[in-house]
Design a protein around this motif. Structure first.
Motif, PDB file in Angstrom:
ATOM      1  N   GLN A 251      30.929  37.141  43.394  1.00 12.99           N
ATOM      2  CA  GLN A 251      31.034  38.601  43.414  1.00 12.99           C
ATOM      3  C   GLN A 251      29.673  39.271  43.332  1.00 12.99           C
ATOM      4  O   GLN A 251      29.544  40.467  43.573  1.00 12.99           O
ATOM      5  CB  GLN A 251      31.933  39.102  42.271  1.00 12.99           C
ATOM      6  N   GLN A 252      28.612  38.504  43.011  1.00 15.84           N
ATOM      7  CA  GLN A 252      27.259  39.046  42.961  1.00 15.84           C
ATOM      8  C   GLN A 252      26.339  38.336  43.949  1.00 15.84           C
ATOM      9  O   GLN A 252      25.125  38.295  43.758  1.00 15.84           O
ATOM     10  CB  GLN A 252      26.701  38.903  41.535  1.00 15.84           C
ATOM     11  N   SER A 314      42.033  40.588  39.316  1.00 18.55           N
ATOM     12  CA  SER A 314      40.863  41.458  39.472  1.00 18.55           C
ATOM     13  C   SER A 314      39.677  40.704  40.041  1.00 18.55           C
ATOM     14  O   SER A 314      38.983  41.199  40.940  1.00 18.55           O
ATOM     15  CB  SER A 314      40.484  42.066  38.115  1.00 18.55           C
ATOM     16  N   LEU A 315      39.425  39.520  39.515  1.00 17.42           N
ATOM     17  CA  LEU A 315      38.310  38.721  40.005  1.00 17.42           C
ATOM     18  C   LEU A 315      38.495  38.382  41.486  1.00 17.42           C
ATOM     19  O   LEU A 315      37.533  38.407  42.271  1.00 17.42           O
ATOM     20  CB  LEU A 315      38.192  37.438  39.182  1.00 17.42           C
ATOM     21  N   GLN A 316      39.708  38.086  41.877  1.00 14.35           N
ATOM     22  CA  GLN A 316      39.978  37.748  43.274  1.00 14.35           C
ATOM     23  C   GLN A 316      39.719  38.936  44.189  1.00 14.35           C
ATOM     24  O   GLN A 316      39.160  38.782  45.289  1.00 14.35           O
ATOM     25  CB  GLN A 316      41.424  37.255  43.399  1.00 14.35           C
ATOM     26  N   VAL A 317      40.086  40.134  43.732  1.00 17.86           N
ATOM     27  CA  VAL A 317      39.803  41.339  44.517  1.00 17.86           C
ATOM     28  C   VAL A 317      38.293  41.549  44.647  1.00 17.86           C
ATOM     29  O   VAL A 317      37.763  41.848  45.731  1.00 17.86           O
ATOM     30  CB  VAL A 317      40.465  42.579  43.877  1.00 17.86           C
ATOM     31  N   ILE A 318      37.582  41.362  43.536  1.00 17.36           N
ATOM     32  CA  ILE A 318      36.127  41.548  43.545  1.00 17.36           C
ATOM     33  C   ILE A 318      35.463  40.580  44.516  1.00 17.36           C
ATOM     34  O   ILE A 318      34.594  40.955  45.312  1.00 17.36           O
ATOM     35  CB  ILE A 318      35.564  41.345  42.122  1.00 17.36           C
ATOM     36  N   ALA A 523      40.465  38.963  33.728  1.00 15.19           N
ATOM     37  CA  ALA A 523      40.076  37.900  34.645  1.00 15.19           C
ATOM     38  C   ALA A 523      39.178  36.901  33.950  1.00 15.19           C
ATOM     39  O   ALA A 523      39.298  35.695  34.141  1.00 15.19           O
ATOM     40  CB  ALA A 523      39.370  38.493  35.862  1.00 15.19           C
ATOM     41  N   GLU A 524      38.275  37.401  33.096  1.00  8.38           N
ATOM     42  CA  GLU A 524      37.361  36.475  32.433  1.00  8.38           C
ATOM     43  C   GLU A 524      38.114  35.499  31.546  1.00  8.38           C
ATOM     44  O   GLU A 524      37.864  34.302  31.556  1.00  8.38           O
ATOM     45  CB  GLU A 524      36.361  37.253  31.589  1.00  8.38           C
ATOM     46  N   SER A 525      39.047  36.017  30.754  1.00  9.13           N
ATOM     47  CA  SER A 525      39.785  35.128  29.869  1.00  9.13           C
ATOM     48  C   SER A 525      40.625  34.140  30.651  1.00  9.13           C
ATOM     49  O   SER A 525      40.772  32.987  30.273  1.00  9.13           O
ATOM     50  CB  SER A 525      40.675  35.949  28.934  1.00  9.13           C
ATOM     51  N   ALA A 526      41.182  34.608  31.770  1.00  9.36           N
ATOM     52  CA  ALA A 526      42.012  33.711  32.576  1.00  9.36           C
ATOM     53  C   ALA A 526      41.176  32.636  33.244  1.00  9.36           C
ATOM     54  O   ALA A 526      41.608  31.504  33.379  1.00  9.36           O
ATOM     55  CB  ALA A 526      42.777  34.512  33.630  1.00  9.36           C
ATOM     56  N   VAL A 527      39.959  33.017  33.645  1.00 10.60           N
ATOM     57  CA  VAL A 527      39.096  32.033  34.297  1.00 10.60           C
ATOM     58  C   VAL A 527      38.829  30.869  33.356  1.00 10.60           C
ATOM     59  O   VAL A 527      38.858  29.713  33.734  1.00 10.60           O
ATOM     60  CB  VAL A 527      37.768  32.682  34.731  1.00 10.60           C
TER      61      VAL A 527
END
Length: 802
Positions: A251-252, A314-318, A523-527
């Motif tokens: 994402q970055q 959310s992470l997937q969208v990013i 998303a962070e916790s799920a990752v």
């Protein structure tokens, strides 16, 4: 490429306690009871439970498969995944396919019938040129069954030497829909373990002119330092100079845009072929809950819950939005997951389309690969949370809206009843919801559940379910960027992902940032919860993860010798911009380059070396390895230098030359030998240090690894070896005469011409594999000769030689 010895925190975070994805779990082996009396011996294992009520409830409610198919769906999910593999496109691919078709298809048939299957192995009907194969045996069966031992040894050897890749069948699908051309710049955003990257490289090279390097390239990125080692090892077998491996959060991923002012200051405006890193194709195979891999990783049964998918949404969208921002107008991007969950699949695609408006379209590819059974995407689904099921965002309690986002629902809007009053949200906005999206007021019957149906063409997505073709589960969407993204999507987001705040972060231009205006904490916790599962699932892509490369070195190539001993003290290793990574420098020592060109007889106009050789050490006297990069990779490296080395490069180009330490010491005219990876690329351009060897002596070399000059079968060949200059040489299999042209069918190995003997410089596995391939071809030749002498005009073709 070489690496630094220091490791950052993210690099140390690897999976030391990786579990084995097996279908049997160890139990306690106590043999005495509390009184000390012996008890009957118990089995040391118990089957892994393939049951999870939450999973069944969730997918029954989502309607991913019809009710009448449910029992078959679950029955297949509870069975181990059949092994699948892909034959790599190289000079031996036809030989490997011939062995599979004419040997193992027949010899394994009896075992298949015993197991209740019609066929033991068969080519996947939807994969081009019969290069991908499906086995009706699981990986455990292949490893443990005595009847399959010969097949298992065959698979292990071919995988080790790079003729074959162990890869799940559904994982092979995304690159086939990407429509890659040989001049395309391709980004694989979440690339490890590298199987799809290998496919992309094969496509680029396969479509280019024989004997030439394609104009395109692949950037393979993965955030995890440890997993990128396997990525480098996998792609090394491709022998490509058109690859860069990077370590960034997807994402970055930097856009490497060179501003005109900065370019003019450095005087680079006229010399820079490209001034921004953008891509014709992007593969965005995102981290996911991985429930499509249940058959391969049965441990997921006990871990699975609906919160895993919600947390990753959310992470997937990013990630997808960043991929689209890096995509050129007119380019295509694949969004894919190994999950069957619509929250990770259709909901993400829908949110992408809403954000991008008319600038991105979802492509209908239903007419492509017609033999691949797939199902259209869903247009309606529900969201499951601890508080229960929700059909609309309006039903989500305020205290749950941090984890359940409006973008997870089919409409992507906060649909309100006409009887409700719109209130200001916490940000002071009117007609707005928590995440900043506008509320939509519609007429509805009070207390009547709102069933949302997306108005987007999500049926153009495709979902592969396990019971259709006895595979794993997968989801794929093909996106086409028809115009620049809306301006607000190209501007940097003030609410950055917390994990991107590192000491190495630099200020990026608007075009280098993706808009991310969502709550990413879930998303962070799920990752953290699912990363281990995904990592171990993908690490199993290779038959036996190798600890050595093709020349016996560690997978993580050792750090270059960029330090020296002065007064008994070791200098501090020089670091590149990125901590733990050695710098990449173009090799500009003309004396060194000219010595290599002269020794091997390489003409610069046919195969330019200057400007295409890089190392990871600025001290030429200490360089151990020299890498060759294609024209496209060279241009990207030049851009990266100009923008302040924004790319964190773990590996680049093709290892072409290695410094050779030998007893002869400084008596060698050239200190660098040709590496086995680089030989296929440089072979057509070498005019010196070549020994053309007939079959008998070539086999003799492979069998004994070293031959003294008087011991050659052909005495004249021994004299030709003596006539070579001391150092590295190339031995080419031929009839003893110099061939008119070296091509893709040429078989050659690197050797060392010593004072008294000729020794091979390839691994024992490579020697064994070559001997087996030559024996196979020799047998065909002999059969053809016999058939020809009997008047049979249809015998097999004799072995091709250079």
């Amino acid at each position: 490429m070489g690496r630094g010895r220091q490791r950052g925190r993210s690099q140390r975070k690897h999976f030391k306690e990786s579990r084995e994805n097996v279908w049997k779990r160890p139990k306690s082996d106590d043999t005495v009871d509390a009184s000390g009396n012996a008890v009957p011996e118990k089995p040391t294992w118990e089957p892994i439970l393939t049951d999870n009520p939450n999973f069944e409830e969730y997918y029954k409610e989502q309607g991913v498969v019809k009710a009448e198919e449910w029992d078959l769906f679950m029955e297949i999910l509870r069975k181990p995944l059949p092994a699948a593999f892909r034959v790599n496109s190289n000079q031996f691919c036809d030989d490997i396919i011939s062995i599979l078709e004419n040997d193992f298809v027949k010899s394994l048939q009896a075992q298949a019938i015993e197991d209740g299957e019609l066929e033991a192995i068969k080519p996947l009907p939807w994969y081009p040129k019969n290069l991908a194969w499906h086995s009706n045996f699981s990986r455990k069966q292949i490893r443990k069954n005595q009847t399959l031992e010969r097949f298992h040894e065959f698979l292990k050897l071919e995988n080790e030497v790079g003729n074959m890749t162990r890869q799940e069948a559904v994982s092979m699908v995304p690159p086939l829909f990407l429509d890659v051309h040989p001049d395309h710049f391709v980004l694989d955003m979440c690339a490890a373990p590298g199987s799809k990257t290998f496919q992309l490289l094969e496509i680029i090279h396969g479509a280019s002119e024989p004997g030439t390097l394609p104009n395109g390239m692949v950037v393979a990125n993965d955030v995890d330092f440890q997993r990128s080692n396997l990525l480098i090892h996998q792609t090394k077998r491709m022998c490509t100079a058109n690859l860069i491996v990077t370590n960034h959060e997807g994402q970055q991923f930097p856009g490497c845009r060179l501003n005109k002012s900065r370019a003019s200051e450095k005087g680079l405006s006229e010399d820079m072929p490209i001034n921004q890193l953008s891509f014709d194709r992007v593969l965005c195979d995102v981290p996911c809950s991985g429930d499509g891999t249940l058959r391969k990783a049965p441990d997921i049964w006990r871990k699975w819950n609906s919160g895993m998918g919600n947390g990753l949404h959310s992470l997937q969208v990013i990630l997808a939005m960043r991929g689209l921002s890096l995509l050129k107008v007119g380019g295509k991007m694949i969004y894919s997951t190994c999950s069957m969950n619509p929250i990770e699949d259709e909901a993400v695609v829908a949110e992408i389309l809403r954000r991008c408006g008319d600038s991105v379209e979802l492509v209908d590819v239903s007419d492509k690969l017609p033999e691949l059974i797939r199902r259209p995407g869903l247009k309606t689904w529900k969201v499951r949370d601890k508080g229960g099921w929700f059909t609309s965002y309006k039903d989500v309690p305020q205290n749950r809206r941090g984890g359940v986002l409006v973008s997870m629902f089919p409409s992507g809007q906060n649909i309100k009843d006409s009887t409700e009053t719109t209130q200001e949200n916490e940000n002071g906005g009117v007609n707005g919801c928590e995440d900043g999206s506008k509320e939509t007021v519609v007429d509805a019957i009070p207390d009547e559940p709102v069933v949302e149906v997306s108005d987007l063409p999500l049926e153009r997505c495709m979902r592969i379910v396990p019971h259709d073709q006895n595979t794993g589960g997968f989801f794929i969407a093909v996106l086409h960027k028809v115009s620049p993204l809306p301006e607000f999507q190209e501007k940097p987001n003030p609410r950055k992902h917390p994990s991107t705040k590192t000491a190495d972060s630099t200020e990026k231009s608007p075009a280098e940032e993706a808009v991310v205006t969502v709550d990413v904490e879930p998303a962070e916790s799920a990752v953290e919860k699912v990363t281990e599962a995904n990592s171990n699932n993908e690490k199993d892509e290779s038959l036996e993860p190798e600890k050595k490369n093709t020349e016996g070195e560690s997978i993580t190539e050792e750090k270059e010798a960029n330090s020296s001993n002065v007064g008994g003290k070791r200098k501090v290793p020089m670091q590149g911009k990125w901590k733990g990574f050695d710098p990449i420098v173009f090799l500009k020592d003309e004396t060194l380059i000219n010595s290599i060109k002269e020794f091997y007889g390489i003409k610069d106009e046919s195969f330019p070396l200057y400007g295409h050789l890089v190392a990871r050490n600025t001290d030429t006297s200490s360089v151990k390895r020299i890498y060759y990069v294609s024209k496209s990779v060279k241009e990207v490296l030049q851009l990266n230098f100009a923008v302040g080395q924004q790319l964190k490069i773990a590996s680049v180009g093709l290892k072409m030359f290695e410094r050779q330490s030998a007893k002869e010491g400084s008596s060698k005219p050239c200190s660098f030998r040709i590496s086995s990876e680089g030989l296929p690329v440089i072979l057509p351009y070498i005019t010196k240090q070549i020994l053309y060897t007939p079959m008998a002596d070539f086999k003799h070399l492979l069998e004994y690894k070293s031959i003294k000059f008087p011991d050659f079968v052909n005495p004249q060949l021994g004299q030709k070896a003596i006539d070579l200059v001391l150092g590295c040489c190339v031995v080419i299999l031929s009839d003893g005469e110099e061939p008119a042209k070296v091509d893709a069918s040429t078989i050659a190995i690197s050797c060392w011409r010593g004072k008294n003997s000729l020794g091979v410089m390839v691994t024992a596995a490579d020697c064994q594999e070559l001997l087996e391939r030559l024996a196979e071809r020799t047998t065909k030749t002999e059969v053809g000769s016999v058939n020809g002498s009997n008047g049979d005009q249809g015998g097999p073709q004799a072995m091709e030689t250079a």
